[in-house]
Write an enzyme that holds these catalytic residues in place. Structure first.
Site, PDB file in Angstrom:
ATOM      1  N   GLN A   1     -39.099 -24.543  -4.642  1.00 44.21           N
ATOM      2  CA  GLN A   1     -39.681 -23.251  -5.156  1.00 44.21           C
ATOM      3  C   GLN A   1     -38.768 -22.085  -5.828  1.00 44.21           C
ATOM      4  O   GLN A   1     -37.934 -21.888  -5.173  1.00 44.21           O
ATOM      5  CB  GLN A   1     -40.398 -22.856  -3.770  1.00 44.21           C
ATOM      6  CG  GLN A   1     -41.288 -21.564  -4.220  1.00 44.21           C
ATOM      7  CD  GLN A   1     -41.792 -21.006  -2.675  1.00 44.21           C
ATOM      8  OE1 GLN A   1     -41.170 -20.894  -2.052  1.00 44.21           O
ATOM      9  NE2 GLN A   1     -43.054 -20.358  -2.592  1.00 44.21           N
TER      10      GLN A   1
ATOM     11  N   SER B   1     -38.229 -16.053  -5.961  1.00 36.71           N
ATOM     12  CA  SER B   1     -37.447 -15.054  -5.920  1.00 36.71           C
ATOM     13  C   SER B   1     -36.161 -14.916  -6.971  1.00 36.71           C
ATOM     14  O   SER B   1     -35.810 -15.908  -7.574  1.00 36.71           O
ATOM     15  CB  SER B   1     -36.569 -14.925  -4.641  1.00 36.71           C
ATOM     16  OG  SER B   1     -37.601 -14.811  -3.670  1.00 36.71           O
TER      17      SER B   1
ATOM     18  N   SER C   1     -35.777 -22.570  -2.411  1.00 35.94           N
ATOM     19  CA  SER C   1     -35.731 -23.579  -1.119  1.00 35.94           C
ATOM     20  C   SER C   1     -35.605 -25.057  -1.647  1.00 35.94           C
ATOM     21  O   SER C   1     -36.416 -25.540  -2.685  1.00 35.94           O
ATOM     22  CB  SER C   1     -37.027 -23.823  -0.481  1.00 35.94           C
ATOM     23  OG  SER C   1     -37.367 -22.262   0.098  1.00 35.94           O
TER      24      SER C   1
ATOM     25  N   GLU D   1     -49.492 -20.793   1.092  1.00 33.96           N
ATOM     26  CA  GLU D   1     -48.439 -21.051   1.802  1.00 33.96           C
ATOM     27  C   GLU D   1     -48.664 -19.916   3.061  1.00 33.96           C
ATOM     28  O   GLU D   1     -48.228 -20.339   4.164  1.00 33.96           O
ATOM     29  CB  GLU D   1     -47.388 -20.081   0.970  1.00 33.96           C
ATOM     30  CG  GLU D   1     -45.959 -20.010   1.472  1.00 33.96           C
ATOM     31  CD  GLU D   1     -44.964 -19.428   0.633  1.00 33.96           C
ATOM     32  OE1 GLU D   1     -43.644 -19.399   1.126  1.00 33.96           O
ATOM     33  OE2 GLU D   1     -45.220 -19.128  -0.468  1.00 33.96           O
TER      34      GLU D   1
ATOM     35  N   ASN E   1     -43.060 -10.166   7.034  1.00 36.08           N
ATOM     36  CA  ASN E   1     -44.164  -9.755   7.665  1.00 36.08           C
ATOM     37  C   ASN E   1     -44.624  -8.402   7.384  1.00 36.08           C
ATOM     38  O   ASN E   1     -45.618  -7.973   7.607  1.00 36.08           O
ATOM     39  CB  ASN E   1     -43.991 -10.073   9.212  1.00 36.08           C
ATOM     40  CG  ASN E   1     -44.267 -11.532   9.384  1.00 36.08           C
ATOM     41  OD1 ASN E   1     -44.231 -12.229   8.828  1.00 36.08           O
ATOM     42  ND2 ASN E   1     -44.096 -11.901  10.683  1.00 36.08           N
ATOM     43  N   GLU E   2     -43.598  -7.424   7.030  1.00 40.75           N
ATOM     44  CA  GLU E   2     -43.909  -6.015   6.940  1.00 40.75           C
ATOM     45  C   GLU E   2     -44.612  -5.994   5.560  1.00 40.75           C
ATOM     46  O   GLU E   2     -45.861  -5.159   5.720  1.00 40.75           O
ATOM     47  CB  GLU E   2     -42.650  -5.242   6.414  1.00 40.75           C
ATOM     48  CG  GLU E   2     -41.769  -5.105   7.592  1.00 40.75           C
ATOM     49  CD  GLU E   2     -40.808  -6.242   7.958  1.00 40.75           C
ATOM     50  OE1 GLU E   2     -40.947  -7.300   7.243  1.00 40.75           O
ATOM     51  OE2 GLU E   2     -40.069  -6.104   8.877  1.00 40.75           O
TER      52      GLU E   2
END
Length: 369
Positions: A125, A128, A161, A240, A353-354
């Protein structure tokens, strides 16, 4: 909701359990983040594929069984309970494949999906970038038309990844100046990309930086239309964060092991905490079965997938932290330490998570920005 399994589902569970009992490697495979372990995991994927168990919910023409999501959840429960190897093909079969199924051409699906199912191709993947992580629309890597057709890829991807050993990558590239509508979803081989491994906390290269300097790809490596990449990527991230990245079977297996550890400790307070973790894992299992039923009925999960991502990532971390607390200095001699190090990343990857809490607040609860 009907909570009973059908006779066919019970037969499928028995078949999977029997096959895993006879085939799960003992001793466990080396880490897939080593060259030796990576090849061992590819060989394991080929064995799974030969038994038609690598992608049970895919259509038969691509290597699957055309099984339902309920069968897939059953498979996952048995897989993790048996202590089977982590899936080196995970990025491809759980993230790219759903997009190929939905947006790919028949030729793209026929070309890539069977090889993905067998482990012949392993996909990394590549979302980023150094200046664009959670803000995916800010990425600057670009694809420009190549003389004679196809595209030339330029740019710098990071935290990719499996890229240290994978054969192919997939990600977004800018094809115009428009923030969201200027992005295009491109697949590319890694053999012409400069790959620099990034060591994890355990020292192994679970990630890599990718430097693309005029890497040429065919037109057929574009998924969907040029400029459609953002909407395809959102479909990927929904997968995902939703059902496919972390099935309940993984956490149930961890909760079972944690419960056994707590019982053996003789500490009633620890046993209570472990029992609570088990209950939460079971709650996530039931929630996921309900979600699967809704999807099978034609509903979309949408932004609600973020709820599951927050829940399982924080539960996984709590379970591993409790295990380390119980084991003390002995933790380093067990798989719990590696599991804890991996669990630390759970609240970060697949969208922090933010960010997920913001999505839930705005898109699920309808709160103002």
């Amino acid at each position: 909701m009907d909570l009973d399994f059908s006779p066919a589902e019970r037969d499928f569970r028995a078949e999977v359990r029997d096959w895993l009992s006879a085939n799960v490697p003992d001793p466990p495979l080396p880490s897939m983040d080593t060259a030796e372990g990576f090849q061992a995991h590819r060989a394991w994927e080929a064995r799974l594929a030969a038994a038609r168990l690598s992608v049970v919910s895919w259509p038969e023409e691509y290597g699957g069984r055309g099984a339902s999501l309920i069968d897939w959840l059953i498979f996952e429960e048995e897989y993790w309970a048996a202590g089977a190897p982590a899936r080196v093909t995970q990025n491809g079969i759980f993230l790219l494949a759903p997009c190929l199924m939905r947006f790919g051409t028949p030729e793209q699906r026929a070309r890539w999906l069977p090889r993905m199912a067998s482990g012949a191709d392993v996909w990394a993947q590549a979302w980023s970038e150094p200046e664009a992580g959670s803000d995916l629309a800010a990425l600057t890597s670009r694809a420009e038309p190549a003389p004679g057709g196809g595209w030339l890829l330029h740019g710098h991807k990071t935290w990719s990844s499996r890229a240290a050993h994978a054969t192919h990558g997939f990600g977004l590239f800018r094809t115009s100046g428009a923030r969201h509508q200027g992005l295009t979803y491109v697949m590319f081989p890694l053999d012409e990309v400069a790959v620099r491994p990034i060591a994890q906390l355990d020292g192994l290269p679970g990630f890599a930086e990718l430097h693309l300097d005029g890497v040429r790809v065919e037109e057929s490596m574009v998924l969907g239309e040029a400029g459609q990449g953002w909407s395809i990527a959102m479909a990927t991230t929904s997968s995902e964060r939703g059902l496919t990245l972390r099935s309940p079977g993984r956490f149930l297996a961890t909760a079972d092991r944690l419960l056994a550890l707590a019982r053996a400790s003789g500490d009633p307070a620890a046993a209570d905490r472990a029992a609570r973790c088990w209950t939460e894992a079971e709650a996530y299992r039931l929630h996921t079965y309900a979600t699967a039923r809704r999807i099978m009925a034609g509903e979309e999960t949408g932004a609600a997938a973020s709820l599951g991502k927050i829940f399982w990532s924080e539960l996984d971390l709590r379970m591993h932290a409790l295990a380390l607390e119980l084991l003390g200095e002995r933790a380093g001699e067990t798989p719990w330490l590696d599991g804890f190090l991996f669990a630390l990343a759970g609240p970060i990857y697949a969208g922090t998570n933010e960010i997920q809490r913001t999505i839930v607040a705005e898109r699920v609860l309808g709160l103002p920005r």
